[in-house]
Scaffold this motif. Structure first.
Motif, PDB file in Angstrom:
ATOM      1  N   TRP A   1       0.285 -13.296   3.697  1.00  0.00           N
ATOM      2  CA  TRP A   1      -1.054 -12.698   3.876  1.00  0.00           C
ATOM      3  C   TRP A   1      -1.515 -12.063   2.569  1.00  0.00           C
ATOM      4  N   ARG A   2      -2.731 -12.413   2.130  1.00  0.00           N
ATOM      5  CA  ARG A   2      -3.301 -11.814   0.909  1.00  0.00           C
ATOM      6  C   ARG A   2      -4.713 -11.313   1.211  1.00  0.00           C
ATOM      7  N   ASP A   3      -4.960 -10.060   0.844  1.00  0.00           N
ATOM      8  CA  ASP A   3      -6.250  -9.428   1.121  1.00  0.00           C
ATOM      9  C   ASP A   3      -7.054  -9.313  -0.171  1.00  0.00           C
ATOM     10  N   PHE A   4      -8.339  -9.718  -0.128  1.00  0.00           N
ATOM     11  CA  PHE A   4      -9.182  -9.749  -1.325  1.00  0.00           C
ATOM     12  C   PHE A   4     -10.373  -8.784  -1.250  1.00  0.00           C
TER      13      PHE A   4
ATOM     14  N   PHE B   1      -0.637 -19.741   4.863  1.00  0.00           N
ATOM     15  CA  PHE B   1      -1.209 -18.783   3.911  1.00  0.00           C
ATOM     16  C   PHE B   1      -2.528 -18.263   4.470  1.00  0.00           C
ATOM     17  N   VAL B   2      -2.679 -16.949   4.491  1.00  0.00           N
ATOM     18  CA  VAL B   2      -3.942 -16.339   4.913  1.00  0.00           C
ATOM     19  C   VAL B   2      -4.567 -15.637   3.715  1.00  0.00           C
ATOM     20  N   PHE B   3      -5.802 -16.027   3.398  1.00  0.00           N
ATOM     21  CA  PHE B   3      -6.569 -15.392   2.327  1.00  0.00           C
ATOM     22  C   PHE B   3      -7.735 -14.653   3.000  1.00  0.00           C
ATOM     23  N   ASP B   4      -7.582 -13.358   3.129  1.00  0.00           N
ATOM     24  CA  ASP B   4      -8.511 -12.544   3.911  1.00  0.00           C
ATOM     25  C   ASP B   4      -9.619 -11.953   3.029  1.00  0.00           C
TER      26      ASP B   4
ATOM     27  N   ASP C   1       0.470  -8.746   1.008  1.00  0.00           N
ATOM     28  CA  ASP C   1      -0.272  -7.704   1.709  1.00  0.00           C
ATOM     29  C   ASP C   1       0.074  -7.725   3.196  1.00  0.00           C
ATOM     30  N   SER C   2      -0.373  -6.696   3.888  1.00  0.00           N
ATOM     31  CA  SER C   2      -0.076  -6.587   5.314  1.00  0.00           C
ATOM     32  C   SER C   2      -1.331  -6.803   6.144  1.00  0.00           C
TER      33      SER C   2
END
Length: 964
Positions: free
Chosen positions: A347-350, A400-403, A289-290
């Motif tokens: 980047w990962r958006d949840f 790693f970013v888990f947003d 993801d962005s």
């Protein structure tokens, strides 16, 4: 020969699929369609007396190959045998350079050819025949494939040869193979190679592409020698003088791809050697993801230093919505990422329902190891998947970013739970060299030495002034300071609200002054509920400042299930906004800071803005925009078919429910959940609650709940809410209790899904009249909600207010009325001189009921009139239920005032609304009707009237009363 710019772009984006036709096989020595049909006719001999006539007609072009096949369909088995024997003669044919170049141009190939020439040349590609439903379903997960949409010569009896077989494949009862083809065509551009008018099904294919989603598809291309052919919309021809030029054209296209790849590699190398780094590793096809782009950045310096600290394996960024958690993480990656320490950032958006942990982790494993076959992960448990992730991560250094992981936080222990809980533990205690950044609203209670938490609050007054300075507001420094002080005090340093205020300031001093005045004068803010109240008030004022075109655009963007490119949004909304209106409106929304632009150019609304828009409109008013997006892309979450609406008959709805039942019987539970989500709103709105419960209860009886929750089956939770709500309304309380108890035992800890349980339990108890018990369970949920700063996505506060109201206790009534007023002033709501139709029907109905219990009958009746009038304009299952309540409450007050005939009309109308949506309520009204001590003739006369006459009487009565 000119190569279209759009095709060049698709090649550069690695977003091109090749659709190979018979022409590439003919060049390798295989027979063309005319020769093949001629051979079949010859082989049939005496079995088809008209063989010779058909051959002559084919030669003279009086019949096409497809027309000949249709005439010999009664000899299908014999024809297939001859067809197989003929093609088998060419088994020793070798692929040409064209086959090789097709594989160099794209990893994804679709073909109508039955031969094996492509497979021979492209041995690293996986062959997938349309008959293999398992592989077809996994098509999007396979990197290199040859998709044989019409069959394979090794299965001659399953080759699509005759018109009836083609019609069956592409019938209304959509096969999985065609569904996958639809997804490919709607998402990627297709280059047709080797097709001519002699291909039997060329017109079928092109018409199918052209009609797909009413033309909402990417541009497609065909290489052809036919200069005067009129191709369907969305298919652009690339004209060759003759097919001998095909090879050189493919060379040019391949050169574009190779050049792009080399440029990417150069950029990557430059980034590695540069001190200023990109947010994430630049890749040809980004599966990650962005992060958002920050328009202006002030403050948070201490927080950025702490994130850069390598002493911690996990960093949590927490705080209420709009404090800039995602922005802080994105700013760190953009301006403080150290490429000498770390390979790249992921980047990962949840925040959307589709963004499930399991799906994301599979994608990350694939990114870590490109050769890893993700099909091997199909039956992995979540813990096995986490172990696989760390095995592939090894000693690599990656950030790693888990947003937005709010739904994975237990709201009692305030630690990650469910799928993410084990992952969190492994990050803390395993040996690895990577850094993990998480963002969420709740404050996390963890004290590990490897864990650090940054809890965001508002920015300082000086930082607010600095922020406003970036906007170049046309005022003096003194005025700017005064404005920033006032704005900071109002918003308590909340970054999102300050940016929204700054956006208004760009419009002028008078505009922003009026804007702030309107918020300050609206109400006194309760410190405990500051964020929710200020959110509603500020966004209401911003909304009122928009014109109609800007509102259309923001409503459209609010329905996106993923961030979208501006170009795509313009195409999706072109029936509502022309190009000039779209661009002007988008520019205004960006200036007002209502839209977030992501690093790859995609745009979306801030979550708080999206929540505001989606809760402002009932489902029926959103349907138009939802349909526009559904026509554009087909998602595995939030799918609605354009044909589906609440006006369908039960027989038409059973096209869906029968399909769901078959999916349940075949244990295809994920597909059943998706299909059920697709139809549930419309079927419940139509009043066919029994049919919905029939298939939904069947599904939840057979499905493995533990798997569904742990593996995060799509729509399991949302359909559980619909199931239990409908069971309550249909009086199936015991079964509802069983389901709620089972759900409570299986959900992981007191996560956000526990809030759903509290809400559903409270609703059921309220419905049964057990108000104290309903209040108790709802208050527990609201306590967890307040502690976590999560958004109330499960109507917890609403259900609590219902129970408080109907308990009729003085203090409870006061609390309920305060909630239902939504921070509006009661005198404004009751102002007969200025009726406000901006609110929905249940807003006025709930306020009216509070007033009735306070013995303010005239005011209550006025609210009921407004409520029912607005509910007539709404069209969903809740509006039908609420029309029953509003009608009943009007009836009760009219009967109390001795207006008996009108009271009977509204009582009958209430029963009509509840007959299908809430039988227990309808049964109670039947008894009420019987107990009324009126003359029998009047009751019988009204009881015999048709539903539409009852409804018409009630509408006319409302119109008269609201005019007086």
């Amino acid at each position: 020969m000119e190569i279209p710019q759009q095709l060049i772009k698709k090649i550069q984006q690695n977003n091109l699929v090749i659709f190979a036709g018979a022409g590439i096989s003919i060049n390798a020595g295989l027979p063309n369609w005319n020769n093949l049909i001629d051979t079949i006719l010859e082989g049939l001999g005496n079995k088809e007396p008209k063989s010779e006539k058909f051959k002559a007609a084919l030669k003279d072009e009086l019949f096409t190959p497809i027309e000949i096949l249709n005439k010999i369909k009664h000899l299908k088995s014999e024809s297939i045998e001859i067809f197989y024997q003929e093609l088998s003669k060419y088994n020793n044919c070798e692929p040409t350079t064209i086959h090789k170049k097709i594989g160099e141009l794209s990893n994804k190939i679709i073909t109508t050819n039955y031969d094996e020439l492509l497979e021979k040349e492209l041995s690293s590609f996986e062959k997938i025949v349309y008959t293999n439903t398992y592989k077809v379903a996994k098509l999007s997960e396979i990197d290199r494939y040859i998709y044989k949409i019409h069959g394979d010569i090794n299965e001659p009896d399953k080759c699509i040869l005759f018109p009836s077989e083609y019609e069956n494949l592409y019938s209304i009862d959509e096969k999985s193979s065609v569904f996958e083809l639809k997804k490919i065509i709607s998402d990627k551009s297709v280059l047709f190679i080797g097709f001519s008018l002699n291909d039997p099904y060329i017109d079928y294919i092109f018409n199918y592409v052209n009609n797909l989603y009413s033309g909402f598809t990417p541009e497609h291309f065909i290489i052809t020698t036919q200069k005067n052919k009129e191709w369907p919309n969305k298919i652009t021809p690339i004209i060759l003088d003759d097919f001998s030029k095909l090879s050189s054209l493919l060379d040019e296209l391949i050169k574009i791809k190779v050049t792009q790849k080399e440029e990417i590699e150069e950029i990557q190398q430059e980034l590695k050697n540069s001190s200023k780094n990109a947010i994430i590793e630049f890749k040809q096809s980004s599966e990650f993801d962005s992060p958002p782009n920050n328009k202006y950045w002030v403050g948070r310096n201490k927080e950025l230093v702490n994130i850069s600290n390598d002493n911690f394996k996990i960093i949590f960024i927490t705080g209420i919505g709009g404090q800039g958690k995602s922005a802080l993480a994105a700013n760190y990656l953009r301006n403080h990422f150290d490429s000498k320490k770390y390979e790249f950032a992921d980047w990962r958006d949840f925040k959307e329902e589709t963004n499930r942990f399991q799906t994301k982790l599979v994608s990350i494993v694939k990114r870590l190891n490109e050769n890893f076959n993700i099909l091997n992960l199909e039956n992995f448990s979540n813990n096995d998947l986490v172990d696989t992730f760390f095995n592939n991560l090894g000693n690599r250094k990656i950030i790693f970013v888990f947003d937005n992981i709010d739904s994975y936080i237990d709201l009692e222990t305030f630690k990650p739970t469910g799928s993410l809980g084990y992952f969190f533990e492994q990050i803390l205690y395993r040996e690895h060299n990577s850094k993990f950044i998480f963002t969420c609203r709740p404050f996390i209670r963890e004290a590990s030495i490897n864990f650090y938490q940054i809890s965001l609050s508002g920015i300082s007054e000086d930082e607010c002034e600095e922020l406003f300075g970036f906007y170049k507001i046309p005022i003096s420094k003194i005025q700017l300071k005064s404005l920033s002080i006032r704005a900071h005090k109002l918003a308590k340093g909340h970054p999102l609200w300050l940016n929204l205020i700054a956006g208004q300031a760009i419009r002028g001093v008078e505009t922003v002054t009026n804007f702030i005045n309107s918020i300050e004068n609206k109400s006194n803010f309760d410190e405990d509920n500051f964020s929710a109240i200020l959110s509603e008030k500020i966004l209401n004022e911003v909304w009122n400042s928009l014109n109609d075109k800007q509102k259309i655009l923001i409503r459209g963007i609010s329905e996106t299930v993923k961030p979208e490119k501006e170009e795509n949004l313009k195409t999706i909304l072109d029936s509502e906004l022309n190009a000039n209106q779209f661009h002007k409106s988008l520019r205004v929304l960006k200036n007002l800071n209502l839209i977030e632009t992501l690093s790859d150019g995609e745009i979306e609304l801030h979550p708080l803005v999206k929540e505001f828009i989606l809760t402002k409109y009932p489902r029926n008013e959103r349907a138009k925009f939802i349909t526009l997006f559904v026509q554009y892309y087909d998602k595995f979450i939030y799918v609605l078919k354009p044909k589906l609406n609440s006006n369908l008959t039960i027989n038409e709805f059973q096209n869906w429910t029968s399909k769901i039942e078959l999916q349940i019987n075949s244990n295809d539970f994920k597909s059943a959940l998706i299909a059920l989500e697709e139809v549930s709103s419309a079927i419940l709105t139509s009043g066919f609650s029994e049919e919905y419960l029939r298939v939904c209860e069947m599904l939840y009886k057979k499905i493995d709940w533990n798997d569904s929750i742990s593996k995060e089956y799509p729509y399991f939770h949302s359909q559980f809410i619909s199931l239990t709500s409908t069971q309550v309304q249909m009086g199936k309380f015991d079964l509802c209790d069983e389901n709620l108890e089972k759900y409570q035992n299986l959900i992981p800890g007191k996560s956000s899904y526990y809030l759903s349980y509290c809400s559903q339990k409270s609703y059921k108890l309220w419905y049964q009249g057990l108000f104290d018990d309903s209040i108790s369970i709802a208050e527990e949920g609201v306590f967890l909600l307040d502690e976590s700063s999560l958004t109330d996505n499960y109507s917890l506060r609403h259900n609590l207010a219902l129970a408080l109201r109907d308990s009729r206790k003085k203090n409870n009534l006061k609390k309920a009325l305060e909630y239902f007023l939504k921070n509006e002033k009661i005198e404004d709501i009751l102002n007969r001189e200025k009726i406000n139709f901006d609110f929905n029907g249940h807003f006025y109905g709930n306020i009216g009921k509070c007033l009735e219990y306070m013995n303010l009958y005239d005011d209550a009746l006025y609210c009921y009139y407004l409520s029912l009038k607005l509910l007539f304009k709404e069209n969903d299952t809740n509006s039908i239920l609420n029309m029953g309540y509003a009608s009943l409450w009007i009836s009760e007050l009219l009967l109390k005032d001795k207006k008996n005939i009108d009271g009977l009309y509204f009582l009958k109308f209430a029963k009509n609304n509840w007959d299908k949506t809430s039988p227990p309520r309808a049964k109670g009204l039947k008894q009420t009707w019987s107990n009324l001590a009126f003359d029998k003739a009047s009751k019988d006369s009204i009881a015999k009237l048709t539903n539409w006459k009852i409804e018409n009487h009630c509408k006319n009565y409302l119109s008269k009363r609201l005019l007086n």
